[in-house]
Design a protein around this motif. Structure first.
Motif, PDB file in Angstrom:
ATOM      1  N   VAL A 111       2.185   6.821  -6.866  1.00 54.15           N
ATOM      2  CA  VAL A 111       1.218   7.862  -7.237  1.00 54.15           C
ATOM      3  C   VAL A 111       1.787   9.246  -6.927  1.00 54.15           C
ATOM      4  O   VAL A 111       1.682  10.180  -7.741  1.00 54.15           O
ATOM      5  CB  VAL A 111      -0.115   7.650  -6.486  1.00 54.15           C
ATOM      6  N   ALA A 112       2.411   9.381  -5.761  1.00 52.01           N
ATOM      7  CA  ALA A 112       3.000  10.666  -5.384  1.00 52.01           C
ATOM      8  C   ALA A 112       4.121  11.059  -6.337  1.00 52.01           C
ATOM      9  O   ALA A 112       4.261  12.234  -6.707  1.00 52.01           O
ATOM     10  CB  ALA A 112       3.526  10.596  -3.950  1.00 52.01           C
ATOM     11  N   LEU A 113       4.910  10.076  -6.758  1.00 50.32           N
ATOM     12  CA  LEU A 113       5.999  10.357  -7.690  1.00 50.32           C
ATOM     13  C   LEU A 113       5.461  10.833  -9.035  1.00 50.32           C
ATOM     14  O   LEU A 113       6.000  11.773  -9.634  1.00 50.32           O
ATOM     15  CB  LEU A 113       6.855   9.103  -7.877  1.00 50.32           C
ATOM     16  N   VAL A 114       4.391  10.206  -9.487  1.00 46.59           N
ATOM     17  CA  VAL A 114       3.770  10.622 -10.755  1.00 46.59           C
ATOM     18  C   VAL A 114       3.255  12.055 -10.645  1.00 46.59           C
ATOM     19  O   VAL A 114       3.444  12.873 -11.554  1.00 46.59           O
ATOM     20  CB  VAL A 114       2.627   9.659 -11.134  1.00 46.59           C
ATOM     21  N   LEU A 125       0.830  -1.206   0.000  1.00 45.33           N
ATOM     22  CA  LEU A 125       0.000   0.000   0.000  1.00 45.33           C
ATOM     23  C   LEU A 125       0.865   1.256   0.000  1.00 45.33           C
ATOM     24  O   LEU A 125       0.618   2.197  -0.771  1.00 45.33           O
ATOM     25  CB  LEU A 125      -0.920  -0.006   1.220  1.00 45.33           C
ATOM     26  N   LEU A 126       1.886   1.267   0.850  1.00 45.75           N
ATOM     27  CA  LEU A 126       2.774   2.429   0.910  1.00 45.75           C
ATOM     28  C   LEU A 126       3.556   2.594  -0.391  1.00 45.75           C
ATOM     29  O   LEU A 126       3.802   3.716  -0.840  1.00 45.75           O
ATOM     30  CB  LEU A 126       3.736   2.289   2.091  1.00 45.75           C
ATOM     31  N   GLY A 127       3.942   1.470  -0.988  1.00 46.41           N
ATOM     32  CA  GLY A 127       4.632   1.542  -2.273  1.00 46.41           C
ATOM     33  C   GLY A 127       3.743   2.125  -3.352  1.00 46.41           C
ATOM     34  O   GLY A 127       4.195   2.917  -4.192  1.00 46.41           O
ATOM     35  N   LEU A 128       2.469   1.751  -3.329  1.00 53.83           N
ATOM     36  CA  LEU A 128       1.515   2.279  -4.299  1.00 53.83           C
ATOM     37  C   LEU A 128       1.320   3.781  -4.113  1.00 53.83           C
ATOM     38  O   LEU A 128       1.284   4.544  -5.089  1.00 53.83           O
ATOM     39  CB  LEU A 128       0.174   1.552  -4.150  1.00 53.83           C
TER      40      LEU A 128
END
Length: 206
Positions: free
Chosen positions: A27-30, A20-23
């Motif tokens: 998203v934050a990186l995008v 979940l944290l990786g996801l």
């Protein structure tokens, strides 16, 4: 006496949370990439603000860790491992400093002003120049990274046999780190925050 049990991380227990944290991170990186493309100037300041905020948290934990060892404190033993873990995240902060270097021209106006244009800036050229700025950043972040990881490594190794030699080693590292911490944090603040306005003079900031 029984041998102390070492520290182990059971990744299987946190597989769902890690995913979940990786996801969220992806998203934050995008969103960051989109922000950098749409408004690189605003994104640069937002990234620097976020970097300074989280760097302060990690540096604060590192500070209390070295104070703990330098003073041989006992009260902080129960929270020392948490402080060490957060301080170890300075490795991540070092990587997150790279966008600041890449976007430096949006942040630091003095990097784009040629000699002879701004007399007040020319008097600071020996300090405010790109090469020296980069070298200082490497030294500052390198110190924090190396010292934090060294203290955590010695602390984890001590869990295996409880040898006092690790305590002595961590104390030596902390004695060296205290003055280095003051210098690196102060001049890091000068470089990354105060130099946003190269006309600003202050004898208290840092």
């Amino acid at each position: 006496m029984p041998t102390p049990e070492g520290e182990y991380f059971e990744s299987s227990r946190f597989a769902g949370l890690s995913f979940l944290l990786g996801l969220v991170a992806v998203v934050a990186l995008v969103l960051c990439v989109i922000g950098a493309i749409v408004s690189p100037h605003q994104f640069s300041y937002s990234w620097l603000f976020a970097f300074a905020f989280f760097f302060t948290l990690c540096a604060g934990c590192f500070f209390w860790t070295i104070v703990h060892h330098a003073t041989d404190a006992e009260w902080s033993v129960v929270v020392r491992r948490q402080l060490e873990n957060i301080a170890a995240l300075l490795t991540v902060l070092a990587l997150l400093f790279v966008p600041i270097l890449l976007l430096r021209h949006h942040l630091y106006a003095w990097m784009d002003i040629p000699r002879g244009v701004e007399p007040s800036l020319d008097t600071k050229r020996a300090y405010l120049n790109w090469t020296f700025f980069f070298v200082r950043a490497v030294v500052f972040l390198g110190f924090f990274l190396l010292a934090a990881l060294t203290l955590r490594r010695l602390s984890v190794e001590q869990d295996k046999d409880g040898s006092p030699r690790f305590t002595i080693g961590m104390r030596k590292v902390s004695f060296i780190s205290l003055p280095m911490f003051a210098l690196c944090l102060t001049f890091g603040a000068f470089d990354w925050l105060m130099s946003l306005n190269y006309r600003w003079f202050s004898t208290m900031f840092g």
